[in-house]
Design an enzyme around this catalytic site. Structure first.
Site, PDB file in Angstrom:
ATOM      1  N   PRO A   1       1.269  -6.303   2.997  1.00 42.85           N
ATOM      2  CG  PRO A   1       1.914  -4.242   3.858  1.00 42.85           C
ATOM      3  CD  PRO A   1       1.744  -4.996   2.597  1.00 42.85           C
TER       4      PRO A   1
ATOM      5  NE  ARG B   1      -4.848  -0.116  -4.635  1.00 45.06           N
ATOM      6  CZ  ARG B   1      -4.708  -0.631  -3.412  1.00 45.06           C
ATOM      7  NH1 ARG B   1      -5.357  -0.122  -2.405  1.00 45.06           N
ATOM      8  NH2 ARG B   1      -3.906  -1.658  -3.210  1.00 45.06           N
TER       9      ARG B   1
END
Length: 270
Positions: A2, A259
Site C-alpha cells: 500500500p 530502507r
DNA sequence: TCGATCCTGTAG
DNA sequence: CTACAGGATCGA
C-alpha cells in the site's frame, strides 16, 4: 501493497462494496492491530453502526460511521481491507473482521500485523492534520507549495518524499520512481535543488501518482492479488544491477533510513 | 537524524 | 540459515 495509489484503489472498492452496510458484529483476532489497544473497544464503538462514507488521507483509510465514530485504518506494509461475499469463509491471516448486515464481511488482512485500526470520535479525526501533509493529488498541492516545502528541508530528497508530514502518500516505490523520472539523486538535500529541478520533481510526483492510481484502480478490480510492479512499469525499484532503460547504466541500491533506495547513477547525479 | 522495534512471510 | 519486505514510531 500500500502506497497512495493502492490505498486509493482499496477505498474505491470499499465505496462500492461497503458503504451503506451495517456492522452487525466485530471480531478482533489480534489486538495489536487495534488502537486503543483494548480489543473490546473497536467492537463496542462500531457494532450497530452504518458505514456512511469512505475517505482517504494520505495512506489512511477513513470509514465514517453513523454513530459519530470514524475508523482510521492504516495498511502499513502488508495490510488489506476488503469486502468478501460471505463472512463465514474468511481468508487466512485475517486480523480483525466485521460481519455486515447483508451477510458479507469486511475483513482486515495483514500477515505482518503491522497495520492499525484506530477508533476515533469523528470530531477528533482532525488530529490527523499535522501528522499528514498535503494531498499530492489535490488542488492544494501546487508547485508554489512544493517549492516552499523543499526550501525548508535539508533532508535527502528520498527521505523528504517519504515523509508523510510533507507530502502524504508516497512510499518506497513511488518515491524512487518519481526521483528517477525527475532525474534527482536520492541523497541530494532538498534545499539544494535548483528551482527548475524542484518543479520537475513536482511534475514527476504528480505524473507517477496519477498513472499509478489509474492502473492500480483497474488492477484491483480483478480477482486475485496483483503484485508489486505488475501493473505499474517500475523503472528502478527492485531493479538493482539491471541496465537503466534510459542510459543503460546499472541500477544501484543504497540504504537510506533503513530502507532500500534504487536509482540510476547515470541519470540521477548529485 | 539515526537505529531499533513492531511482526511474519518468503526468497535466496 | 540470513536477508529483506510497498510503513511508521520511539528513544537516544
Amino acid at each position: 501493497m500500500p502506497e497512495l495509489p493502492e490505498v486509493e484503489a482499496v477505498c474505491r472498492k470499499l465505496r462500492r462494496d461497503a458503504v451503506g452496510e451495517t456492522i452487525v458484529m466485530v471480531r478482533v483476532e489480534r489486538p495489536a492491530v487495534t488502537r486503543p489497544q483494548v480489543p473490546t473497544q473497536l467492537a463496542v464503538e462500531s457494532t450497530g453502526a452504518q458505514i456512511l462514507a469512505v475517505e482517504r488521507r494520505g495512506k489512511n483509510i477513513l470509514l465514517r460511521l453513523s454513530n459519530q465514530r470514524t475508523l482510521r485504518v492504516h495498511l502499513r506494509m502488508t495490510g488489506n481491507l476488503v469486502v468478501i461475499p460471505d463472512i463465514r469463509f474468511r481468508p487466512a491471516l485475517v486480523r480483525a473482521w466485521f460481519e455486515l448486515g447483508s451477510g458479507k464481511g469486511l475483513v482486515f488482512e495483514d500477515p505482518r500485523v503491522l497495520g492499525k485500526i484506530h477508533v476515533y470520535a469523528t470530531a477528533d479525526v482532525g488530529s490527523l492534520e499535522g501528522d499528514v501533509g498535503v494531498e499530492p493529488l489535490s488542488e492544494a498541492f501546487t508547485p508554489a507549495l512544493f517549492r516552499t516545502l523543499a526550501a525548508k528541508s535539508r533532508q535527502p530528497s528520498k527521505l523528504f518524499l517519504m515523509d508523510q508530514r510533507k507530502v502524504a502518500g508516497l512510499g518506497n516505490i513511488y518515491a524512487a520512481e518519481a526521483l528517477f523520472r525527475a532525474r534527482v539523486h536520492p541523497e541530494k538535500p532538498m534545499q539544494r535543488l535548483r528551482t527548475p529541478v524542484v518543479d520537475r520533481l513536482y511534475e514527476a510526483i504528480d505524473g507517477v501518482l496519477r498513472e499509478a492510481v489509474e492502473s492500480a484502480a483497474s488492477a484491483y478490480q480483478m480477482p486475485g492479488v496483483a503484485s508489486e510492479g505488475e501493473w505499474f512499469p517500475v523503472k528502478v525499484y527492485g531493479r538493482e544491477g539491471e541496465p537503466c532503460a534510459v542510459c543503460g547504466r546499472r541500477i544501484k541500491r543504497i540504504a537510506q533510513g533503513g530502507r532500500s533506495t534504487y536509482f540510476c547513477p547515470g541519470c540521477q547525479r548529485k
